[in-house]
Design an enzyme around this catalytic site. Structure first.
Site, short mmCIF file in Angstrom:
data_model
loop_
_atom_site.label_atom_id
_atom_site.label_comp_id
_atom_site.label_asym_id
_atom_site.label_seq_id
_atom_site.Cartn_x
_atom_site.Cartn_y
_atom_site.Cartn_z
N GLU A 99 12.33 2.30 14.14
CA GLU A 99 11.44 3.34 13.65
C GLU A 99 10.20 3.39 14.52
O GLU A 99 10.07 2.63 15.49
CB GLU A 99 11.06 3.07 12.19
N ARG A 130 8.27 4.07 -4.76
CA ARG A 130 8.27 3.07 -3.69
C ARG A 130 7.25 1.97 -3.94
O ARG A 130 7.49 0.80 -3.65
CB ARG A 130 8.03 3.73 -2.33
N LYS A 172 6.59 -2.01 1.83
CA LYS A 172 5.42 -1.42 2.48
C LYS A 172 4.21 -2.35 2.30
O LYS A 172 3.30 -2.08 1.50
CB LYS A 172 5.14 -0.02 1.93
N ARG A 228 -7.88 -21.09 -1.17
CA ARG A 228 -6.80 -20.70 -0.27
C ARG A 228 -5.62 -21.65 -0.40
O ARG A 228 -5.77 -22.87 -0.38
CB ARG A 228 -7.30 -20.70 1.18
N TYR A 286 0.83 -1.20 0.00
CA TYR A 286 0.00 0.00 0.00
C TYR A 286 0.86 1.25 0.00
O TYR A 286 2.07 1.20 0.27
CB TYR A 286 -0.95 0.00 1.20
#
Length: 286
Positions: free
Chosen positions: A182, A52, A150, A101, A33
């Site tokens: 972070e 990114r 991310k 799945r 995302y």
């Protein structure tokens, strides 16, 4: 007013947007995302977010479903139809629904699921917290080893936010091997003298888009930047501390684990960095 969202090529009322229960983003957190801020109806540092996004998708062996120009058109349309002056555009790409799945993701082409939505945040740049600073606690960093991607794997950062809330503060900083990595959704910094210190880029931290811009502006303003790890003790003894993110921009940190940082209030270095960042980003907004 009903919010309009984007789902796989269609602009829909949010109540009509549906994603399969077999989507790998839902079952496996198999997706990435980005969040782009909007100020005065324009997108902030959009090009950096595109770069990114492309990197995150590549690291997960996923195809980028749109060109940068197409992404920009989608973002602008959502900002326009939802009348967003200040706020954010959230973008998510998952591997999609390959069928039933299975832990192994498919080797053949699967159509990704693409979702975007807006969030209105009136007065985003005038956040009162920037005037008084935020308080953080430290917690162990037990996330996976590819924090530079991310992904939508945000359970532990969410737990970190809740740990901070329960402690009566604003956020948590992750600590691994005795040093800060972070924040839960931001990069972390300290200031000693005129020197800005922040952890170097690696797979241990997210390569923040705001981080890159702020450090560039700091160098241009004749501030010294040192990219290295620092401990909580060193942070508590610093003159100033702060975080950066797409939504917080540059936010002062005035307390860490109950100890005041510097004078216990926002300092002049962080205030100047925030001012420079917002000014430059508004000039370059699209």
């Amino acid at each position: 007013m009903t919010r309009t969202v984007y789902l796989n090529g269609a602009y829909l009322p949010e109540a009509e947007a549906k994603v399969s229960i077999f989507d790998r983003g839902f079952l496996m957190a198999d997706g990435v995302y980005e969040v782009t801020s909007v100020l005065d109806g324009k997108l902030i540092d959009f090009g950096g977010h595109c770069v990114r996004l492309a990197r995150s998708l590549s690291e997960l062996e996923m195809q980028n479903p749109h060109s940068d120009a197409e992404w920009l058109a989608i973002h602008r349309e959502l900002v326009a139809v939802n009348a967003i002056e200040d706020g954010m555009v959230y973008l998510q790409v998952t591997r999609g629904n390959p069928g039933d799945r299975d832990f192994a993701y498919p080797s053949d082409d699967v159509t990704p699921t693409v979702v975007l939505f807006t969030q209105a945040k009136p007065g985003l740049a005038d956040n009162p917290a920037a005037k008084v600073g935020i308080k953080v606690i430290s917690i162990p960093d037990i996330r996976w080893g590819r924090r530079d991607i991310k992904t939508v794997q945000l359970l532990y950062p969410s737990m970190g936010k809740m740990a901070a809330k329960k402690a009566g503060v604003d956020d948590s900083w992750f600590v691994e091997d005795g040093v800060v990595t972070e924040g839960t959704s931001n990069n972390a910094y300290i200031v000693k003298g005129n020197k800005i210190i922040t952890r170097q880029l690696s797979s241990d931290i997210l390569h923040g888009i705001t981080r890159a811009a702020v450090l560039r502006f700091a160098v241009e303003a004749q501030m010294e930047v040192e990219e290295r790890a620092f401990s909580i003790d060193e942070a508590q003894a610093a003159d100033e501390a702060f975080i950066t993110s797409a939504s917080a921009f540059v936010m002062p940190v005035v307390e860490i684990d109950g100890a005041a940082v510097g004078a216990g209030k926002p300092g002049h270095v962080v205030a100047r960095l925030r001012e420079i960042y917002l000014d430059e980003m508004r000039k370059a907004a699209v």
